[in-house]
Scaffold this active site. Sequence first.
Site, PDB file in Angstrom:
ATOM      1  N   TYR A 149       0.818  -1.169   0.030  1.00 51.80           N
ATOM      2  CA  TYR A 149      -0.034   0.090   0.221  1.00 51.80           C
ATOM      3  C   TYR A 149       0.843   1.331  -0.091  1.00 51.80           C
ATOM      4  CZ  TYR A 149      -4.207  -2.955   0.923  1.00 51.80           C
ATOM      5  OH  TYR A 149      -4.971  -3.940   1.008  1.00 51.80           O
ATOM      6  N   LYS A 165       3.193 -15.546   1.593  1.00 56.55           N
ATOM      7  CA  LYS A 165       3.114 -15.914   0.335  1.00 56.55           C
ATOM      8  C   LYS A 165       4.643 -16.450  -0.044  1.00 56.55           C
ATOM      9  CE  LYS A 165       0.850 -17.290  -3.346  1.00 56.55           C
ATOM     10  NZ  LYS A 165       0.261 -18.736  -3.119  1.00 56.55           N
ATOM     11  N   ASP A 206      -2.848 -17.866   0.736  1.00 63.93           N
ATOM     12  CA  ASP A 206      -4.222 -18.584   0.130  1.00 63.93           C
ATOM     13  C   ASP A 206      -4.679 -19.835   0.892  1.00 63.93           C
ATOM     14  OD1 ASP A 206      -1.665 -19.923  -0.329  1.00 63.93           O
ATOM     15  OD2 ASP A 206      -2.024 -20.061  -2.459  1.00 63.93           O
ATOM     16  N   ASP A 251      -5.649  -7.306   5.222  1.00 68.97           N
ATOM     17  CA  ASP A 251      -6.851  -6.677   4.881  1.00 68.97           C
ATOM     18  C   ASP A 251      -7.909  -7.601   4.404  1.00 68.97           C
ATOM     19  OD1 ASP A 251      -8.353  -4.687   4.040  1.00 68.97           O
ATOM     20  OD2 ASP A 251      -7.245  -3.833   2.300  1.00 68.97           O
ATOM     21  N   ASP A 311     -11.394  -9.593   6.599  1.00 71.94           N
ATOM     22  CA  ASP A 311     -12.652  -9.377   5.875  1.00 71.94           C
ATOM     23  C   ASP A 311     -13.196 -10.728   5.853  1.00 71.94           C
ATOM     24  OD1 ASP A 311     -12.602  -6.585   5.633  1.00 71.94           O
ATOM     25  OD2 ASP A 311     -12.932  -6.537   3.304  1.00 71.94           O
TER      26      ASP A 311
END
Length: 365
Positions: A141, A187, A219, A243, A247
């Site tokens: 970000y 990852k 994942d 993030d 969620d």
Amino acid sequence: MEKKVALLPGDGIGVEVMNAAVKLMHHVAAKYDLTIETSESLMGGCSYDAHGTPLTDETIELCYSSDAVLLGAVGGYKWEDLEHHLKPEAALLKLRKSLGLFTNIRPAKVYPSFVNSSSLKESAIIGTDFVVFRELTGGIYFGEPRGYDENKGYNTMVYEKYEIERIAHQAFKVAQKRKKILTSVDKANVLEVSQFWRKVVEEVSKEYPDVELSNMYVDNTAMQVVRDPKQFDVIVTSNLFGDIISDIAGMITGSLGMLPSASLGDKYALYEPVHGSAPDIAGENKANPIAMIASVGMMFDLSFGLQEAAILIDKAIEKTLDHGYRTADINLDDGNVVTTDRMADMIIKNFDIIYNENRESVFTL
Ligand code: NAD
């Protein structure tokens, strides 16, 4: 005790859930001889409309001079086409950076009476109680270079060692007070930045031998959080992965409207719901105020040292849900659908009942 709280309601339902939560905040504070002086300022799209920028220096100064910051949410259709640095969401990133808020803490807890309101099976989610530590001021970000032209778009994911170390230490310390299980999410099978993240977290883990550390690809984590969320205690991860994972955690608890958060740095603290400004329901008095109210609970605990107040707020939320009160977003079990304001009033009422029971039991002892 006196405290100063900066209120940044923002846009859309941010304003509605803030009003509801501030009412509860003053009510609870009065029980603990705490006087809270509040000052309000614009942030997000409303600030752009008034000042031509989503975050003014005055708003940042107000936060610097406060003991804690409460933020609603920012954004909306109206401001979607603005240049990147003028968008409401740019204010979030700038404020977090200005306040040095490098850790975002998001609890994901399933309230017992609420298991039927989640879109997942009761047997999968009952007993779920974990915390996501999301790195907040680094990663993709903020990485440079960034941009797009006619032929390509690009961002940069980069982490400095100290950025990983400081959030890892915080996550290990909280894990020590919980079930002592820490999952670091990355990852590393594809990204070098993740291989580095993993190496640094493993180095830090040597200082916390009592905490069981495991690494999980993001994942797989997305699948595991839905398949068997009870396996998690504390998750620590980077800005982008956190993030998304938090969620997903929101859907386990039933709605984004149920998820509170705290963002902490060395000096400042900001409390906000995980959800956005929900322009699709803004102005209808039907937003779920629980995430904002629970964020106030985290503020009482983490910024004001009033852990009892935080626990009683949580119990009041639980009791209100037990009695079947639901906002529309969580009404999967034909509960009693109420407005934002009514939900907050019921939580305040139940807070009083629990507070008095608590006092009586102490008195009886
Ligand atoms: P959102 O969280 O605003 O909404 C997603 C869905 O969840 C919507 O259907 C919404 O109605 C529902 N929802 C969210 N919170 C709810 C609540 N408290 N009660 C009931 N229902 C609720 O996410 P989005 O739609 O992707 O984004 C809308 C705007 O908010 C965008 O401009 C986005 O950039 C912004 N946003 C801001 C923040 C923030 O301020 N921290 C976070 C996420 C998104």
